[in-house]
Design an enzyme around this catalytic site. Structure first.
Site, mmCIF file in Angstrom:
data_model
loop_
_atom_site.group_PDB
_atom_site.id
_atom_site.type_symbol
_atom_site.label_atom_id
_atom_site.label_comp_id
_atom_site.label_asym_id
_atom_site.label_seq_id
_atom_site.Cartn_x
_atom_site.Cartn_y
_atom_site.Cartn_z
ATOM 1 N N PRO A 180 -5.252 9.341 10.530
ATOM 2 C CA PRO A 180 -4.333 10.483 10.451
ATOM 3 C C PRO A 180 -2.908 10.017 10.171
ATOM 4 O O PRO A 180 -2.623 8.819 10.161
ATOM 5 C CB PRO A 180 -4.450 11.116 11.842
ATOM 6 N N HIS A 181 -2.033 10.984 9.947
ATOM 7 C CA HIS A 181 -0.619 10.641 9.785
ATOM 8 C C HIS A 181 -0.084 10.243 11.152
ATOM 9 O O HIS A 181 -0.016 11.062 12.068
ATOM 10 C CB HIS A 181 0.157 11.829 9.219
ATOM 11 N N LEU A 182 0.267 8.962 11.309
ATOM 12 C CA LEU A 182 0.621 8.428 12.619
ATOM 13 C C LEU A 182 2.129 8.323 12.794
ATOM 14 O O LEU A 182 2.829 7.884 11.878
ATOM 15 C CB LEU A 182 0.003 7.034 12.795
ATOM 16 N N ASP A 203 3.915 -6.294 3.565
ATOM 17 C CA ASP A 203 2.468 -6.090 3.622
ATOM 18 C C ASP A 203 1.748 -7.401 3.926
ATOM 19 O O ASP A 203 0.803 -7.434 4.726
ATOM 20 C CB ASP A 203 1.961 -5.516 2.301
ATOM 21 N N LYS A 225 -3.098 -11.349 0.556
ATOM 22 C CA LYS A 225 -2.354 -10.534 -0.412
ATOM 23 C C LYS A 225 -1.890 -11.518 -1.477
ATOM 24 O O LYS A 225 -0.745 -12.005 -1.444
ATOM 25 C CB LYS A 225 -1.166 -9.860 0.272
ATOM 26 N N SER A 280 4.958 -7.970 -4.880
ATOM 27 C CA SER A 280 6.341 -7.764 -5.304
ATOM 28 C C SER A 280 7.001 -6.843 -4.279
ATOM 29 O O SER A 280 6.321 -6.128 -3.549
ATOM 30 C CB SER A 280 6.403 -7.164 -6.711
ATOM 31 N N GLU A 319 -6.369 -7.964 -0.467
ATOM 32 C CA GLU A 319 -5.716 -6.715 -0.863
ATOM 33 C C GLU A 319 -5.063 -6.853 -2.225
ATOM 34 O O GLU A 319 -4.304 -7.795 -2.476
ATOM 35 C CB GLU A 319 -4.674 -6.324 0.182
ATOM 36 N N LYS A 334 -3.165 1.032 1.799
ATOM 37 C CA LYS A 334 -4.052 -0.138 1.747
ATOM 38 C C LYS A 334 -3.783 -1.123 2.878
ATOM 39 O O LYS A 334 -4.715 -1.606 3.531
ATOM 40 C CB LYS A 334 -3.898 -0.882 0.409
ATOM 41 N N THR A 335 -2.520 -1.437 3.092
ATOM 42 C CA THR A 335 -2.193 -2.455 4.098
ATOM 43 C C THR A 335 -2.497 -1.959 5.501
ATOM 44 O O THR A 335 -3.014 -2.719 6.328
ATOM 45 C CB THR A 335 -0.722 -2.873 3.982
#
Length: 239
Positions: free
Chosen positions: A210-212, A54, A37, A41, A117, A15-16
């Protein structure tokens, strides 16, 4: 002013990263931005008080700059469900107080694009009787869903979209975020999963992150589009 509530299919769905990337893309269009935000927690003690990673990421993409308490008015140290963290801290969380704070911020700090968020996913509790889904319902906000692309994401995404609709809210768009490196984003199976999500979810896909190796907003924003999120007048203001 355009405002959306951002939720995810699960904790750590991305999400962040997605929110920060969308805000970063808006800033590159010379638009004003705000990332909120309200409840977080899992925060660290600093000389300036508790700070959540975040929330700091959203603050970094908010322009003109705003102070940290505006971004994250309810901050808790333990990385546990927010309603439990609030109980341990002796704080009271409820829809009325949170939405009042958000309404005050939205009125006093209007921006071209504001993203609020949530924490965890759609049904994460706020207290014994209310959950995070009640916040966008009270504020009548459209929702952006971040789908953590991993094994099980098809079920999670479709159930979350159904819950958003059942709560009477509009799913404005969704972002796919590859959170599991084993969920290869260059394979035919990956493409088939994304294609199914595009057919099944009742909203446009804003992009697939993508997975960065370096998961930062500036990199991630290259994979996203704002075109369906912003009013035409705002889009035409792009230099």
């Amino acid at each position: 002013m355009t405002t959306y509530f951002v939720t995810g299919t699960d904790t750590d769905a991305g999400k962040t990263l997605a929110s920060s990337a969308l805000l970063c893309a808006a800033r590159q269009r010379q638009l004003t931005t705000l990332g909120l935000k309200p409840i977080a927690s899992g925060s660290e003690a600093t000389p300036n008080g508790l700070r959540n990673r975040d929330a700091l990421a959203l603050q970094a993409q908010s322009f003109p700059p705003v102070d940290y308490p505006t971004i994250n008015p309810w901050t808790f140290a333990p990385a546990i469900a927010p309603h439990l963290a609030a109980l341990e801290a002796g704080a009271v969380l409820n829809v009325a107080s949170v939405t009042q704070a958000l309404s005050d911020t939205l009125t006093g700090t209007p921006r071209d694009l504001t993203l609020i968020e949530g924490a965890g996913a759609w049904r994460v509790p706020l207290n014994e009787a209310e959950d995070f889904a009640d916040l966008p319902r009270a504020l009548r906000l459209p929702v952006i869903l971040v789908v953590g692309l991993k094994l099980g994401c098809l079920n999670h995404a479709r159930l979350t979209a159904e819950a958003i609709a059942a709560d009477g809210l509009t799913l404005a768009g969704w972002v796919g975020s590859v959170v599991d490196s084993a969920f290869a984003d260059d394979s035919p199976r990956f493409a088939a999963n994304v294609a199914l999500l595009k057919r099944a979810l009742p909203a446009p896909c804003l992009g697939i992150i993508p997975h960065l190796a370096t998961a930062d907003a500036a990199t991630a924003q290259r994979y996203l589009s704002l075109d369906t999120l912003l009013p035409l007048a705002t889009q035409e203001a792009t230099p």
